[in-house]
Design an enzyme around this catalytic site. Structure first.
Site, PDB file in Angstrom:
ATOM      1  N   GLU A 127      -4.620  10.269  11.433  1.00 31.82           N
ATOM      2  CA  GLU A 127      -5.281  11.202  12.517  1.00 31.82           C
ATOM      3  C   GLU A 127      -6.445  11.996  12.298  1.00 31.82           C
ATOM      4  O   GLU A 127      -7.591  12.154  13.342  1.00 31.82           O
ATOM      5  CB  GLU A 127      -3.825  12.905  12.461  1.00 31.82           C
ATOM      6  CG  GLU A 127      -3.106  12.648  12.894  1.00 31.82           C
ATOM      7  CD  GLU A 127      -3.314  13.120  14.875  1.00 31.82           C
ATOM      8  OE1 GLU A 127      -3.964  13.247  14.710  1.00 31.82           O
ATOM      9  OE2 GLU A 127      -1.640  12.948  15.291  1.00 31.82           O
ATOM     10  N   HIS A 178      -6.956  10.604  16.095  1.00 35.75           N
ATOM     11  CA  HIS A 178      -6.438  12.225  17.030  1.00 35.75           C
ATOM     12  C   HIS A 178      -6.854  11.200  18.628  1.00 35.75           C
ATOM     13  O   HIS A 178      -7.905  11.204  18.221  1.00 35.75           O
ATOM     14  CB  HIS A 178      -7.056  12.934  16.281  1.00 35.75           C
ATOM     15  CG  HIS A 178      -6.643  14.239  17.363  1.00 35.75           C
ATOM     16  ND1 HIS A 178      -5.415  15.112  16.966  1.00 35.75           N
ATOM     17  CD2 HIS A 178      -6.688  15.515  18.473  1.00 35.75           C
ATOM     18  CE1 HIS A 178      -5.073  15.280  17.472  1.00 35.75           C
ATOM     19  NE2 HIS A 178      -5.948  15.665  18.148  1.00 35.75           N
ATOM     20  N   SER A 233      -2.399  16.510  21.181  1.00 31.17           N
ATOM     21  CA  SER A 233      -2.327  18.328  20.467  1.00 31.17           C
ATOM     22  C   SER A 233      -1.793  19.768  20.748  1.00 31.17           C
ATOM     23  O   SER A 233      -1.061  19.356  20.423  1.00 31.17           O
ATOM     24  CB  SER A 233      -3.909  17.688  20.848  1.00 31.17           C
ATOM     25  OG  SER A 233      -4.531  18.595  20.320  1.00 31.17           O
TER      26      SER A 233
END
Length: 510
Positions: free
Chosen positions: A327, A429, A209
């Site tokens: 995600e 995610h 990220s």
């Protein structure tokens, strides 16, 4: 903060608190003392690893040193206890972070296999958290270090306005103090890796990220040249452009300077000295919901990573690059699971309209085969906001350097303590981190997931060692080419090659 974000924050905060409380170690022994260039440190010796916490790699950026480049840490005499986590960098409470008002936070943690060894690969882990949150204490790397036979270094860096305030008051090249911190940690590794059994000439920077976007930035950074030999980029495509929905990507200096003017105005400041005198808690409160992150322009990040890659002005090292297949499924799946209320068709259409404007009708038509609305919304945003820039990044990276592309797929661990959504949530995610680190915010790995974890740790450590993720007895992973449609699909059900371009409808988005 939206209702859905508040719900998810509440759920994840419970898990984060548990993560900080559940870790145990054995007592220190003589093997836990290591001499660094600033002084000796005593860490903790566990069953398979030695861990050293809270080692200063730079001086505290406090007082007049706020918003300045990191300075060397002071030397100390005797043995410094490195058995407790340092204060986290100033940030508000968040599921993936620890509330703090401390600016004395430029510390790192080192985890190394317990068994004797030297010249091990070094993996420098850069945490995520949208450049506003995060801490080394959340990620437990013992499994990664022991199984992979690698030295794992985890770095804390200045966040939010403290790390990424781009203001003319602070100088024309300001705004990337957090990236400078990360590079200071890389220099610390150059000086000290050997003392922990690592090879300072074989360093892999790895991030997820915001941490992955940081890795992209270091690929494009002239001031990072020679500080690392490999790069791992998870869920942070280098070609991502800054926008209201993709605010972790590097932003134009004009955007950053507008943030700084708004912040300074709210604090009644017209000089740098005034800003430096503002207490940390007040600065955090004044920052509010502003999204800070790396700033384009200046010596640290003169070009956007995509521009640097296209022009060849990059640090050329072998790269692992990829995203998760699903995600956005964690965000919207958690909302539905926590509230018990499915996203309606009207809400789905409204959100698509908000994001895509005049093109909303085309998007709704192209994804009319996906139901229910929550799954459709998650898929639309995954494909457009993650897969599209990932595909472009794969092309740019493989044009310039040895690149291996992937996506994590299949059923990954879900959030601990939260029931699963009614539709398949897949690999959302952050869920990929469960294969490398122990995080209490996610459910424990099942047998299939554990098997995948064992393989990806072997592959990632092989990559850190040699620049090639292939290991004996596993499916061959070919080096990417600019025309590739396929990536390596890392799935608990089995590792295969998958058509990334077709699966994520990249032709439509292009």
């Amino acid at each position: 903060m939206s209702v859905r974000t508040k719900v998810l924050a509440t759920v994840l905060a419970v898990g984060t608190t548990a993560a900080l409380a559940c870790y145990t170690t054995t007592s220190a022994t003589a093997d836990s003392v290591v001499q660094t260039d600033r002084g000796a440190v005593r860490g903790l010796v566990g069953e398979d690893t030695r861990t050293f916490r809270g080692i200063p790699y730079a001086a505290p950026p406090t007082g007049e040193w706020r918003w300045r480049s990191p300075r060397p840490a002071a030397k100390w005499s005797g043995i410094r206890e490195a058995t407790s986590y340092a204060d986290t960098c100033a940030q508000v409470d968040h599921p993936i972070g620890v509330a703090s008002t401390s600016e004395d936070c430029l510390y790192l943690d080192v985890t190394t296999p317990k068994r004797p060894g030297k010249n091990r690969p070094v993996v420098l882990w850069i945490h995520g958290g949208s450049f506003t949150n995060g801490a080394t204490s959340i990620y437990k790397p013992e499994r990664f270090s022991a199984q992979g036979d690698v030295v794992v270094v985890q770095v804390q860096y200045r966040l939010g306005a403290f790390g990424f305030l781009g203001s003319p008051l602070l100088g024309s090249g300001s705004g990337n103090f957090g990236l400078e911190d990360q590079q200071a940690a890389m220099r610390w590794v150059q000086r000290n890796a050997a003392a922990f059994g690592g090879n300072p000439s074989n360093v892999t920077i790895m991030g997820e990220s915001a941490g992955a976007y940081s890795v992209c930035d270091h690929l494009a950074s002239p001031t990072a040249t020679g500080l690392f030999q490999r790069a791992v980029i998870q869920s942070g495509p280098c070609a991502q452009e800054y926008s209201a929905t993709n605010y972790a990507a590097p932003r134009p200096r004009a955007v950053a300077e507008q943030y700084s003017r708004d912040l300074a105005g709210s604090l009644g400041c017209t000089t740098a000295d005034c800003l430096r005198a503002v207490p940390a808690d007040r600065l955090l409160a004044a920052s509010g919901s502003a999204k800070f992150g790396p700033v384009l322009g200046g010596p640290v990040l003169p070009l956007h990573p995509a521009v640097a890659l296209a022009s060849g002005k990059v640090n050329r090292v072998p790269v692992l690059h990829g995203i998760n297949h699903d995600e956005e499924h964690g965000r919207y799946g958690a909302q539905e699971a926590a509230t018990g209320e499915p996203i309606t068709d009207a809400e789905y259409e409204a959100e698509v309209g908000k994001v895509f404007g005049a093109d909303a009708g085309k998007v709704l038509e192209r994804y009319s085969d996906i139901h229910p609305a929550g799954l459709a919304l998650s898929t639309v945003l995954t494909d457009s906001q993650w897969a599209l820039p990932a595909a472009r990044s794969n092309l740019l990276l493989s044009s310039r350097m040895p690149t291996y592309t992937f996506e994590f797929a299949g059923k990954a661990p879900w959030y601990a303590g939260l029931r699963e959504p009614a539709w398949p949530f897949g690999s959302h995610h952050m869920s990929d981190l469960a294969y490398f680190f122990d995080l209490a915010i996610l459910e424990p790995l099942n047998a299939g997931q554990q098997k995948l974890a064992d393989e990806v740790i072997a592959r990632w450590s092989s990559f850190a060692r040699t620049g090639d993720p292939n290991v004996r007895g596993t499916k061959y992973w070919p080096r990417a080419t600019p025309l590739d449609r396929q990536v390596q699909s890392l799935n608990p059900a089995g590792i295969t090659r998958t058509d990334f371009i077709t699966d994520h409808r990249i032709a439509f988005w292009r």
